[in-house]
Design a protein around this motif. Structure first.
Motif, PDB file in Angstrom:
ATOM      1  N   ILE A   8       0.398  -1.057   0.125  1.00  0.00           N
ATOM      2  CA  ILE A   8      -0.015  -0.226   0.264  1.00  0.00           C
ATOM      3  C   ILE A   8       0.949   1.483  -0.028  1.00  0.00           C
ATOM      4  N   GLY A  11       1.148   4.195   3.192  1.00  0.00           N
ATOM      5  CA  GLY A  11       0.683   3.447   3.813  1.00  0.00           C
ATOM      6  C   GLY A  11      -0.058   4.403   5.226  1.00  0.00           C
ATOM      7  N   THR A  16      -5.985   3.703   5.326  1.00  0.00           N
ATOM      8  CA  THR A  16      -5.974   2.077   5.101  1.00  0.00           C
ATOM      9  C   THR A  16      -6.359   1.113   5.746  1.00  0.00           C
ATOM     10  N   ILE A  19      -8.983  -0.500   3.265  1.00  0.00           N
ATOM     11  CA  ILE A  19      -8.333  -1.136   2.837  1.00  0.00           C
ATOM     12  C   ILE A  19      -8.405  -2.515   3.264  1.00  0.00           C
ATOM     13  N   PHE A  83      -1.567  -0.967  -4.206  1.00  0.00           N
ATOM     14  CA  PHE A  83      -2.831  -0.237  -4.099  1.00  0.00           C
ATOM     15  C   PHE A  83      -2.389   1.061  -3.728  1.00  0.00           C
ATOM     16  N   GLN A  85      -2.183   5.369  -2.708  1.00  0.00           N
ATOM     17  CA  GLN A  85      -3.538   6.045  -2.128  1.00  0.00           C
ATOM     18  C   GLN A  85      -2.698   7.171  -1.257  1.00  0.00           C
ATOM     19  N   GLY A 318     -12.165   0.550   1.166  1.00  0.00           N
ATOM     20  CA  GLY A 318     -11.296  -0.740   0.273  1.00  0.00           C
ATOM     21  C   GLY A 318     -12.319  -1.622   0.039  1.00  0.00           C
TER      22      GLY A 318
END
Length: 439
Positions: A8, A11, A16, A19, A83, A85, A318
């Motif tokens: 991630i 993170g 988080t 997800i 992932f 973000q 998520g």
């Protein structure tokens, strides 16, 4: 079932846990052997690491290693999925994105309008090196990107890394659909929606009901004169309550289609500004609300390593990104709303646009659905917004002040070139650490 390693990026984000919660709920479809949290803000990420380890210890049915690092090689080598973000500049810069435009009577919003363009230039500068690192250390990994502003990032990646294995994802359409279901008693799994536009800038033309075997969007629009009440996942949030209420105004003034909630910023910027508090914006609400709550839980997890009694309820943020990962991994060929190069998906919109349309996801990647031509009103709005975003990306790659000024002037929430220039100059001053030099 093959086990996967997931990283991630970003993170340390308060999203988080959402997800990770979705990964826990879907362990029968996506089993992790390792989870890596990567963030350039290691202090923030270390706090999140305590919370994530506690959640997994309490909820995940299999042993799993959690690695917390700010080293991209350690984070990405050998991963199956990343992932992403990231939020370049954090909430402090989001606050400036929202407050500088309000000073000039313009919309102050993180992904839309002049603030969204400021965020966009920061995001490009942070995201492109991230893509390069992932390609270097994990060339077979899929990047599932939640980072905003999605259309601007997707356009920059399209130019810099045209063969990158990346899917740009936004869960706003899912949120709208689930809110409709919560208001009117529909079941989301019954929907086959047709939607088109740019990210945060589109319309539903139909929502087909598999059970009723017909388009039920006219029924939904008939019920929406007063807008929508927020669903449980936005309960108590005054900003979202006002936004969903505004949908009633839009579908009354422009009947026949259901817009993305973010279109209020472009269609009614004067009304949005009139309701805004220039001293206390959405960024302040997030810092005082979700940010404080999640990091308080992180401190609780750090102090109580056995995680007993830890309250965990992070909603469904998520789920969408996990569903896309499982469709890739298990060749499920499921349908999602994704951000992708146009290439004829919307036939009467420029072919090099990056659009948001229904797409199928299988082991080979994404296949957009080809739609019919769209109405001139929507096409005109999309083309203008697309041109403004492309000019902004030009400004990044060329270091061009002129292209940035053109982008700001063309943005449909900005009333004049005079205002555009003042805001641009203010944004240059506060973003010297984050933007390329514009000359």
């Amino acid at each position: 079932m093959n086990e996967v390693t997931i990283a991630i990026a970003g993170g340390g984000s308060t999203y988080t846990p959402g997800i990770v919660g979705a990964l826990i709920e879907n362990v029968d479809r996506l089993k992790m052997k390792e989870l890596r949290l990567y963030d350039c803000d290691f202090e923030r990420q270390e706090k999140m690491g305590h919370l994530i380890r506690a959640i997994l210890k309490q909820k995940y049915p299999h042993p799993i290693e959690v690695i917390v690092t700010d080293d991209p090689e350690k984070a990405f080598t050998g991963v199956d999925f990343v992932f992403s973000q990231i939020r370049v500049g954090g909430l402090k810069m989001r606050e400036k994105d929202e407050k500088i435009p309000l000073k000039y009577g313009c919309v102050g919003q993180e992904t839309c309008g002049p603030g969204g363009f400021a965020y966009g230039l920061r995001s490009i500068r942070g995201f492109l090196p991230l893509v390069e690192q992932i390609i270097r250390f994990a060339p077979e990994a899929w990047i599932l990107n939640y980072s905003n502003p999605e259309s601007i990032i997707a356009e920059a990646v399209r130019r810099a890394y045209p063969t990158a294995k990346i899917i740009n994802v936004c869960d706003m359409t899912i949120s709208i659909e689930e809110t409709i279901c919560a208001n009117f008693g529909y079941q989301h799994e019954d929907f086959i929606p047709e939607y088109y536009g740019l990210n945060h800038f589109g319309w539903y033309r139909s929502i087909y009901s598999k059970r009723e075997k017909r388009d039920i969007l006219p029924d939904i629009l008939d019920k929406m004169g007063a807008g929508l009440e927020v669903a449980d996942f936005n309960a108590g949030d005054a900003s979202w309550a006002a936004t969903y209420k505004m949908l009633g105004r839009i579908v009354t003034d422009f009947p026949g289609y259901l817009p993305n909630t973010y279109l209020e910023y472009y269609l009614y910027p004067d009304l949005v500004v009139a309701e805004a508090d220039p001293t206390h914006t959405r960024a302040n609400e997030v810092m005082e609300g979700r940010e404080t709550k999640v990091y308080a839980l992180a401190e609780q997890a750090k102090a109580n390593q056995d995680s007993a009694g830890l309250e965990i309820n992070f909603g469904s943020h998520g789920q969408y990104i996990v569903d896309i990962a499982t469709s890739l991994l298990n060749d499920e060929n499921r349908r999602f709303m994704l951000i992708t190069p146009n290439r004829g998906a919307i036939p009467n919109v420029r072919q090099d646009a990056v659009v948001e349309v229904p797409s199928y996801v299988s082991a080979k990647g994404i296949e957009p659905v080809c739609l019919d031509a769209i109405p001139d009103f929507h096409k005109g709005l999309i083309e203008a917004q697309c041109a403004a975003e492309k000019l902004l990306v030009d400004a990044y790659f060329e270091g061009s002040y002129l292209k940035a000024l053109q982008a700001y002037t063309l943005n449909q929430s900005v009333p004049s070139a005079n205002v555009a220039k003042k805001m641009l100059d203010d944004f240059i001053e506060v973003n010297r650490e984050y933007w390329p030099e514009l000359t």
